[in-house]
Design a protein around this motif. Structure first.
Motif, PDB file in Angstrom:
ATOM      1  N   PHE A 220       0.839  -1.194   0.000  1.00 58.90           N
ATOM      2  CA  PHE A 220       0.000   0.000   0.000  1.00 58.90           C
ATOM      3  C   PHE A 220       0.875   1.244   0.000  1.00 58.90           C
ATOM      4  O   PHE A 220       0.619   2.208  -0.742  1.00 58.90           O
ATOM      5  CB  PHE A 220      -0.931  -0.020   1.218  1.00 58.90           C
ATOM      6  N   ALA A 221       1.928   1.221   0.815  1.00 62.76           N
ATOM      7  CA  ALA A 221       2.844   2.357   0.888  1.00 62.76           C
ATOM      8  C   ALA A 221       3.469   2.652  -0.475  1.00 62.76           C
ATOM      9  O   ALA A 221       3.550   3.811  -0.909  1.00 62.76           O
ATOM     10  CB  ALA A 221       3.933   2.085   1.925  1.00 62.76           C
ATOM     11  N   GLU A 222       3.917   1.619  -1.151  1.00 58.83           N
ATOM     12  CA  GLU A 222       4.562   1.799  -2.455  1.00 58.83           C
ATOM     13  C   GLU A 222       3.575   2.308  -3.505  1.00 58.83           C
ATOM     14  O   GLU A 222       3.922   3.124  -4.359  1.00 58.83           O
ATOM     15  CB  GLU A 222       5.207   0.482  -2.917  1.00 58.83           C
ATOM     16  N   LEU A 223       2.343   1.837  -3.416  1.00 63.92           N
ATOM     17  CA  LEU A 223       1.313   2.286  -4.357  1.00 63.92           C
ATOM     18  C   LEU A 223       1.037   3.776  -4.163  1.00 63.92           C
ATOM     19  O   LEU A 223       0.973   4.532  -5.151  1.00 63.92           O
ATOM     20  CB  LEU A 223       0.028   1.476  -4.146  1.00 63.92           C
ATOM     21  N   VAL A 224       0.893   4.199  -2.915  1.00 67.60           N
ATOM     22  CA  VAL A 224       0.626   5.616  -2.636  1.00 67.60           C
ATOM     23  C   VAL A 224       1.784   6.480  -3.123  1.00 67.60           C
ATOM     24  O   VAL A 224       1.580   7.518  -3.758  1.00 67.60           O
ATOM     25  CB  VAL A 224       0.377   5.840  -1.128  1.00 67.60           C
ATOM     26  N   LYS A 225       3.007   6.047  -2.851  1.00 66.66           N
ATOM     27  CA  LYS A 225       4.174   6.840  -3.253  1.00 66.66           C
ATOM     28  C   LYS A 225       4.316   6.909  -4.774  1.00 66.66           C
ATOM     29  O   LYS A 225       4.709   7.948  -5.315  1.00 66.66           O
ATOM     30  CB  LYS A 225       5.445   6.268  -2.619  1.00 66.66           C
ATOM     31  N   SER A 226       3.963   5.841  -5.457  1.00 66.44           N
ATOM     32  CA  SER A 226       4.048   5.858  -6.921  1.00 66.44           C
ATOM     33  C   SER A 226       3.040   6.835  -7.519  1.00 66.44           C
ATOM     34  O   SER A 226       3.321   7.504  -8.514  1.00 66.44           O
ATOM     35  CB  SER A 226       3.811   4.447  -7.486  1.00 66.44           C
ATOM     36  N   ARG A 227       1.868   6.941  -6.887  1.00 70.15           N
ATOM     37  CA  ARG A 227       0.858   7.900  -7.357  1.00 70.15           C
ATOM     38  C   ARG A 227       1.293   9.339  -7.093  1.00 70.15           C
ATOM     39  O   ARG A 227       0.972  10.246  -7.856  1.00 70.15           O
ATOM     40  CB  ARG A 227      -0.483   7.625  -6.666  1.00 70.15           C
ATOM     41  N   LEU A 228       2.024   9.536  -5.986  1.00 73.76           N
ATOM     42  CA  LEU A 228       2.504  10.876  -5.658  1.00 73.76           C
ATOM     43  C   LEU A 228       3.495  11.395  -6.700  1.00 73.76           C
ATOM     44  O   LEU A 228       3.635  12.598  -6.889  1.00 73.76           O
ATOM     45  CB  LEU A 228       3.178  10.876  -4.282  1.00 73.76           C
ATOM     46  N   GLU A 229       4.184  10.474  -7.350  1.00 73.34           N
ATOM     47  CA  GLU A 229       5.210  10.872  -8.317  1.00 73.34           C
ATOM     48  C   GLU A 229       4.618  11.502  -9.573  1.00 73.34           C
ATOM     49  O   GLU A 229       5.301  12.241 -10.281  1.00 73.34           O
ATOM     50  CB  GLU A 229       6.060   9.655  -8.700  1.00 73.34           C
ATOM     51  N   ILE A 230       3.359  11.234  -9.845  1.00 72.36           N
ATOM     52  CA  ILE A 230       2.781  11.678 -11.123  1.00 72.36           C
ATOM     53  C   ILE A 230       1.696  12.746 -10.973  1.00 72.36           C
ATOM     54  O   ILE A 230       1.030  13.101 -11.934  1.00 72.36           O
ATOM     55  CB  ILE A 230       2.193  10.468 -11.896  1.00 72.36           C
ATOM     56  N   ALA A 231       1.518  13.263  -9.754  1.00 73.12           N
ATOM     57  CA  ALA A 231       0.479  14.274  -9.551  1.00 73.12           C
ATOM     58  C   ALA A 231       0.922  15.272  -8.478  1.00 73.12           C
ATOM     59  O   ALA A 231       1.808  14.980  -7.679  1.00 73.12           O
ATOM     60  CB  ALA A 231      -0.842  13.612  -9.147  1.00 73.12           C
ATOM     61  N   GLU A 232       0.278  16.436  -8.471  1.00 74.73           N
ATOM     62  CA  GLU A 232       0.619  17.493  -7.525  1.00 74.73           C
ATOM     63  C   GLU A 232      -0.637  17.978  -6.792  1.00 74.73           C
ATOM     64  O   GLU A 232      -1.714  18.062  -7.391  1.00 74.73           O
ATOM     65  CB  GLU A 232       1.247  18.692  -8.258  1.00 74.73           C
ATOM     66  N   PRO A 233      -0.510  18.311  -5.512  1.00 76.24           N
ATOM     67  CA  PRO A 233      -1.650  18.919  -4.815  1.00 76.24           C
ATOM     68  C   PRO A 233      -1.812  20.377  -5.237  1.00 76.24           C
ATOM     69  O   PRO A 233      -0.851  20.999  -5.716  1.00 76.24           O
ATOM     70  CB  PRO A 233      -1.237  18.830  -3.335  1.00 76.24           C
TER      71      PRO A 233
END
Length: 249
Positions: A220-233
């Motif tokens: 789950f941690a790796e999935l969340v971090k991978s999504r963070l790499e491609i989007a910005e708040p």
């Protein structure tokens, strides 16, 4: 618009500095200063998690208060949490501006008569699209902003949620995971479930800590971090909302 008086603000710190935030930012106080403070203002920090609170005869000097996030439960009965609830009730009765972030949003809700519980959907970690309600009531702190988008992306890091807002409060934002992402009461109370002040690297360090302590699964941690790499708040917009709220009359 600038706040009247000495432009003095207080951060009610409900968390302790992590090694990462200390090393990179010099502590969470600096993270909040970078996010919310403007030149010419005085900001004081009170480590409420360690039982350090402003004196009651001093709180009238502050234009506004910010409550940070915390690893503790806003519905818990730790002595400092109960003391914080009493302080927030006092600030509300004085009509003081109070901005609650994550735990701060939840404990503000609890203190003023709302309901906070463990989230039905489990952990909300990473970027979340938050939708504004269609019939936004008039907000002085939205003045001066360009057209408010119907949705904004924010960094989330919580496993508790507001179930019921205090009497008279209005829900002004929601998401597909959390029914109360943002609420306001009159024009002096604002709660935001997400973290306007967080940067992606701060969240990544928290995710690593949660995974290493087995609070969340490594996958789950790796999935969340991978999504963070491609989007910005939409961080700049959130910070504008928070600063306008704190500093509008």
């Amino acid at each position: 618009m600038e706040a009247v008086g000495e432009n003095r603000y207080a951060l009610l710190m409900a968390a302790r500095d992590s090694d990462y935030v200390t090393k990179v930012y010099g502590g969470y106080f600096n993270v909040f200063l970078d996010a919310f403070a403007d030149e010419g203002e005085t900001w004081d920090m009170f480590s409420v998690v360690d039982g350090v609170f402003p004196e009651m005869d001093e709180i009238h000097k502050y234009n506004g208060f910010v409550i940070s996030g915390s690893p503790y439960d806003a519905y818990g009965n730790d002595p400092w949490v109960l003391k914080l609830c009493s302080l927030l009730q006092k600030l509300d009765s004085m009509g003081k501006k109070v901005l609650g972030v994550c735990f701060g949003h939840q404990v503000l809700c609890r203190a003023l008569g709302g309901k906070v519980e463990r989230a039905c959907g489990g952990w909300d970690l990473g970027l979340r699209e938050v939708s504004m309600v269609e019939d936004l009531p008039p907000h002085g702190f939205f003045d001066g902003l360009q057209e408010i988008p119907s949705s904004l992306t924010i960094i989330e890091c919580h496993q508790d949620e507001v179930r019921e807002v205090p009497m008279g409060a209005k829900v002004i934002a929601f998401s597909d995971q959390t029914g109360v992402e943002m609420f306001m009461l009159d024009h002096h109370i604002l709660g935001i479930q997400g973290h306007p002040e967080y940067t992606k690297d701060i969240l990544c360090s928290i995710i690593d800590r949660l995974a290493n302590s087995n609070s969340i699964k490594k996958e789950f941690a790796e999935l969340v971090k991978s999504r963070l790499e491609i989007a910005e708040p939409d961080r700049k917009f959130w910070l504008k909302i928070c600063k306008n709220f704190l500093k509008s009359p």
